[in-house]
Write a protein that holds these residues in place. Structure first.
Motif, PDB file in Angstrom:
ATOM      1  N   SER A 145       1.024  -1.205   0.004  1.00 21.59           N
ATOM      2  CA  SER A 145      -0.202   0.086  -0.188  1.00 21.59           C
ATOM      3  C   SER A 145       0.552   1.336   0.087  1.00 21.59           C
ATOM      4  O   SER A 145       0.376   2.243  -0.521  1.00 21.59           O
ATOM      5  N   VAL A 146       1.918   1.013   0.614  1.00 24.95           N
ATOM      6  CA  VAL A 146       2.993   2.259   0.313  1.00 24.95           C
ATOM      7  C   VAL A 146       4.104   1.959  -0.141  1.00 24.95           C
ATOM      8  O   VAL A 146       4.913   0.912  -0.033  1.00 24.95           O
ATOM      9  N   GLY A 147       4.001   2.276  -1.494  1.00 25.48           N
ATOM     10  CA  GLY A 147       5.271   2.076  -2.512  1.00 25.48           C
ATOM     11  C   GLY A 147       6.607   2.488  -2.216  1.00 25.48           C
ATOM     12  O   GLY A 147       6.646   3.574  -1.689  1.00 25.48           O
ATOM     13  N   LEU A 148       7.484   1.559  -2.117  1.00 26.08           N
ATOM     14  CA  LEU A 148       8.934   1.843  -1.962  1.00 26.08           C
ATOM     15  C   LEU A 148       9.891   1.445  -3.045  1.00 26.08           C
ATOM     16  O   LEU A 148       9.540   0.694  -3.687  1.00 26.08           O
ATOM     17  N   SER A 149      10.933   2.021  -2.987  1.00 27.41           N
ATOM     18  CA  SER A 149      12.139   1.471  -4.048  1.00 27.41           C
ATOM     19  C   SER A 149      13.045   0.666  -3.500  1.00 27.41           C
ATOM     20  O   SER A 149      13.249   0.528  -1.923  1.00 27.41           O
ATOM     21  N   LEU A 150      13.920  -0.183  -4.085  1.00 28.83           N
ATOM     22  CA  LEU A 150      14.807  -1.091  -3.787  1.00 28.83           C
ATOM     23  C   LEU A 150      15.822  -0.337  -2.884  1.00 28.83           C
ATOM     24  O   LEU A 150      16.285  -0.795  -1.967  1.00 28.83           O
ATOM     25  N   GLY A 151      15.965   0.942  -3.173  1.00 31.09           N
ATOM     26  CA  GLY A 151      17.168   1.875  -2.549  1.00 31.09           C
ATOM     27  C   GLY A 151      16.596   2.132  -1.286  1.00 31.09           C
ATOM     28  O   GLY A 151      17.391   1.981  -0.196  1.00 31.09           O
ATOM     29  N   GLU A 152      15.372   2.313  -0.916  1.00 25.97           N
ATOM     30  CA  GLU A 152      14.652   2.708   0.219  1.00 25.97           C
ATOM     31  C   GLU A 152      14.853   1.324   1.155  1.00 25.97           C
ATOM     32  O   GLU A 152      15.008   1.532   2.368  1.00 25.97           O
ATOM     33  N   VAL A 153      14.465   0.521   0.725  1.00 20.85           N
ATOM     34  CA  VAL A 153      14.459  -0.902   1.470  1.00 20.85           C
ATOM     35  C   VAL A 153      15.922  -1.207   1.934  1.00 20.85           C
ATOM     36  O   VAL A 153      16.221  -1.656   2.886  1.00 20.85           O
ATOM     37  N   PHE A 154      16.882  -1.059   0.932  1.00 16.28           N
ATOM     38  CA  PHE A 154      18.394  -1.393   1.384  1.00 16.28           C
ATOM     39  C   PHE A 154      18.627  -0.481   2.319  1.00 16.28           C
ATOM     40  O   PHE A 154      19.238  -0.861   3.523  1.00 16.28           O
ATOM     41  N   ALA A 155      18.207   0.783   2.379  1.00 17.22           N
ATOM     42  CA  ALA A 155      18.298   1.738   3.165  1.00 17.22           C
ATOM     43  C   ALA A 155      18.229   1.438   4.713  1.00 17.22           C
ATOM     44  O   ALA A 155      18.565   1.824   5.756  1.00 17.22           O
ATOM     45  N   ALA A 156      16.605   1.147   4.747  1.00 17.31           N
ATOM     46  CA  ALA A 156      15.893   0.690   5.745  1.00 17.31           C
ATOM     47  C   ALA A 156      16.823  -0.392   6.480  1.00 17.31           C
ATOM     48  O   ALA A 156      16.812  -0.461   7.967  1.00 17.31           O
ATOM     49  N   VAL A 157      17.055  -1.587   5.786  1.00 14.10           N
ATOM     50  CA  VAL A 157      17.717  -2.764   6.468  1.00 14.10           C
ATOM     51  C   VAL A 157      19.141  -2.300   6.982  1.00 14.10           C
ATOM     52  O   VAL A 157      19.619  -2.559   8.003  1.00 14.10           O
ATOM     53  N   GLY A 158      19.809  -1.139   6.305  1.00 14.71           N
ATOM     54  CA  GLY A 158      21.196  -0.810   6.647  1.00 14.71           C
ATOM     55  C   GLY A 158      20.744   0.076   7.857  1.00 14.71           C
ATOM     56  O   GLY A 158      21.703   0.092   8.854  1.00 14.71           O
ATOM     57  N   ALA A 159      19.732   0.622   8.139  1.00 15.77           N
ATOM     58  CA  ALA A 159      19.612   1.525   9.532  1.00 15.77           C
ATOM     59  C   ALA A 159      19.259   0.582  10.607  1.00 15.77           C
ATOM     60  O   ALA A 159      19.601   0.628  11.757  1.00 15.77           O
ATOM     61  N   ARG A 160      18.652  -0.546  10.204  1.00 14.29           N
ATOM     62  CA  ARG A 160      18.221  -1.601  11.200  1.00 14.29           C
ATOM     63  C   ARG A 160      19.579  -2.272  11.834  1.00 14.29           C
ATOM     64  O   ARG A 160      19.741  -2.636  12.947  1.00 14.29           O
ATOM     65  N   LEU A 161      20.523  -2.095  10.925  1.00 10.83           N
ATOM     66  CA  LEU A 161      21.949  -2.912  11.217  1.00 10.83           C
ATOM     67  C   LEU A 161      22.869  -1.669  11.611  1.00 10.83           C
ATOM     68  O   LEU A 161      24.006  -1.917  11.884  1.00 10.83           O
ATOM     69  N   LEU A 163      24.263   0.902  10.081  1.00 14.29           N
ATOM     70  CA  LEU A 163      25.143   0.985   8.978  1.00 14.29           C
ATOM     71  C   LEU A 163      24.855   2.304   8.410  1.00 14.29           C
ATOM     72  O   LEU A 163      25.829   2.804   7.695  1.00 14.29           O
ATOM     73  N   VAL A 164      23.437   2.860   8.352  1.00 10.03           N
ATOM     74  CA  VAL A 164      23.029   3.923   7.592  1.00 10.03           C
ATOM     75  C   VAL A 164      22.396   4.948   8.464  1.00 10.03           C
ATOM     76  O   VAL A 164      21.732   4.350   9.543  1.00 10.03           O
ATOM     77  N   ASP A 165      22.456   6.203   8.548  1.00 11.63           N
ATOM     78  CA  ASP A 165      21.784   7.156   9.256  1.00 11.63           C
ATOM     79  C   ASP A 165      20.914   8.182   8.279  1.00 11.63           C
ATOM     80  O   ASP A 165      20.838   7.902   6.948  1.00 11.63           O
ATOM     81  N   GLY A 166      19.891   8.587   8.961  1.00  9.09           N
ATOM     82  CA  GLY A 166      18.888   9.352   8.336  1.00  9.09           C
ATOM     83  C   GLY A 166      17.830   8.660   7.649  1.00  9.09           C
ATOM     84  O   GLY A 166      17.114   9.483   6.847  1.00  9.09           O
ATOM     85  N   VAL A 167      17.391   7.503   8.104  1.00  8.12           N
ATOM     86  CA  VAL A 167      16.376   6.863   7.281  1.00  8.12           C
ATOM     87  C   VAL A 167      15.035   7.189   8.142  1.00  8.12           C
ATOM     88  O   VAL A 167      14.766   7.210   9.166  1.00  8.12           O
ATOM     89  N   ASP A 168      14.057   7.596   7.265  1.00  8.71           N
ATOM     90  CA  ASP A 168      12.562   7.867   7.949  1.00  8.71           C
ATOM     91  C   ASP A 168      12.099   6.401   8.647  1.00  8.71           C
ATOM     92  O   ASP A 168      12.123   5.289   8.184  1.00  8.71           O
ATOM     93  N   PRO A 169      11.923   6.897  10.047  1.00 16.07           N
ATOM     94  CA  PRO A 169      11.389   5.758  10.962  1.00 16.07           C
ATOM     95  C   PRO A 169      10.327   5.038  10.397  1.00 16.07           C
ATOM     96  O   PRO A 169      10.043   3.808  10.657  1.00 16.07           O
ATOM     97  N   ALA A 170       9.377   5.620   9.656  1.00 19.57           N
ATOM     98  CA  ALA A 170       8.224   5.056   9.418  1.00 19.57           C
ATOM     99  C   ALA A 170       8.531   4.005   8.376  1.00 19.57           C
ATOM    100  O   ALA A 170       7.876   2.813   8.210  1.00 19.57           O
ATOM    101  N   THR A 171       9.535   4.443   7.295  1.00 23.30           N
ATOM    102  CA  THR A 171       9.768   3.406   6.104  1.00 23.30           C
ATOM    103  C   THR A 171      10.513   2.161   6.828  1.00 23.30           C
ATOM    104  O   THR A 171      10.560   1.097   6.398  1.00 23.30           O
ATOM    105  N   ARG A 172      11.515   2.794   7.789  1.00 26.57           N
ATOM    106  CA  ARG A 172      12.271   1.500   8.381  1.00 26.57           C
ATOM    107  C   ARG A 172      11.352   0.467   8.990  1.00 26.57           C
ATOM    108  O   ARG A 172      11.512  -0.761   8.907  1.00 26.57           O
ATOM    109  N   HIS A 173      10.115   1.069   9.585  1.00 24.08           N
ATOM    110  CA  HIS A 173       9.193  -0.118  10.484  1.00 24.08           C
ATOM    111  C   HIS A 173       8.544  -0.880   9.324  1.00 24.08           C
ATOM    112  O   HIS A 173       8.155  -1.942   9.703  1.00 24.08           O
TER     113      HIS A 173
END
Length: 333
Positions: free
Chosen positions: A20-36, A38-48
């Motif tokens: 329902s919320v469209g995401l790109s592969l870049g946003e997905v990888f960034a969210a996973v990186g934020a969880r690990l 390894l990456v900063d500045g990711v939107d908390p909603a996207t990460r969730h």
């Protein structure tokens, strides 16, 4: 096999991106990186959405598809029945009874009772049905005869369905819709604790049945032929029936009843890789995983604002394949 593995990885990635919320592969990888971390500045909603909602959902769908498909392949080989599936032993009805008791009685009236209680009750119900089927089907010598097992499973399934209908009819009417949603299956509520349980269970089952791959080949020629080849027929049946039954009980308890996966996927795999179980079992697992991931994608995207039950989608796909199986085996006969 390499192609199926690649297709599964691609399907998992698409399953995380689409929603329902469209995401790109870049946003997905960034969210996973934020969880690990390894990456900063990711939107908390996207990460969730990526880490806590979609990833456990697609992993659960793939594991459930693989587990049900492999269970179907093993049961078809053990029983010599091309129409056998994981719910052959009445476990779906037993799980339904357990879940419905929680959903329609005072156990489910409190808001604090969540899917954990439903899953536990469903698991207990599935094991109870399985124990009853084994008690009915076991001969005095301790053997499990395939035909007797199938008949016992049908009898227990019908009894469980009757009990479920009676509980729903005389129970809380407002819970009927919830019961219907559970019985049609869904992975919408998958979270990492349940996902890990499902993934570990399916991995362990795949490892066990893989060890019995050559033994399952021997069952294709009948019990006498298998016994003449040195296969301990009775012990092997007990081990494999128990393994796939416990696996099915765990999957049903976590996701509800998802039909046709264990029935049709083994036939598709045999058409691609042949009947030898060293190739059949991994191919069946991969195809089942891919199918259920795409089934879940369709279930949550085909109707805007609504989500279809997985069991409904698998039935729409599975019924034509089921008819094809009947016609093809009838023509062969």
């Amino acid at each position: 096999m390499v192609g199926l593995v690649g297709l599964l990885i691609l399907s998992l990635a698409i399953g995380v991106v689409i929603g329902s919320v469209g995401l790109s592969l870049g946003e997905v990888f960034a969210a996973v990186g934020a969880r690990l971390h390894l990456v900063d500045g990711v939107d908390p909603a996207t990460r969730h959405i990526v880490v806590n909602l979609r990833m456990p959902r697609v992993v659960t769908a793939s594991a459930v598809g693989a587990g049900l498909a492999v269970a179907g392949a093993v049961l078809q080989s053990l029983t010599g029945n091309v129409l056998a599936d994981p719910y052959l032993l009445g476990m779906s009805s037993g799980a339904s009874v357990g879940a419905v008791v929680v959903l329609t009685t005072s156990l489910g009236s409190a808001a604090t009772v969540g899917m954990g209680a439903v899953s536990t009750a469903a698991f207990i119900g599935a094991l109870g049905a399985l124990a009853l089927v084994f008690a009915i089907a076991t001969t005095r010598s301790g053997a499990l005869l395939p035909n007797r097992l199938i008949l016992a499973g049908v009898a227990v399934a019908q009894g469980g369905a009757a009990i479920t209908s009676a509980i729903v009819y005389f129970g809380d009417r407002d819970a009927a819709a919830t019961v219907l949603r559970w019985t049609l299956g869904s992975v919408a509520g998958a979270r990492w604790p349940s996902t890990i349980l499902v993934a570990v269970t399916v991995t362990a089952v795949l490892a066990v049945v893989w060890l019995y791959a050559r033994t399952l080949d021997a069952f294709a020629f009948g019990d006498r032929a298998a016994s003449s080849l040195g296969v301990p027929v009775v012990a092997t049946r007990w081990v494999l029936y128990l393994v796939v039954s416990l696996c099915t009980a765990v999957l049903v308890a976590q996701t509800g009843i998802i039909g046709f996966v264990g029935l049709v996927i083994p036939h598709i795999a045999r058409a691609i890789v042949g009947p030898l179980h060293r190739r059949l079992l991994p191919a069946t697992a991969l195809i089942g995983a891919v199918l259920l991931v795409w089934t879940d994608i369709l279930a949550r995207t085909v109707l805007p604002g609504r989500e279809l039950p997985l069991g409904l989608v698998t039935a729409i796909v599975g019924v034509p394949v089921f008819v094809w199986i009947l016609r093809s085996h009838g023509a062969a006969a």
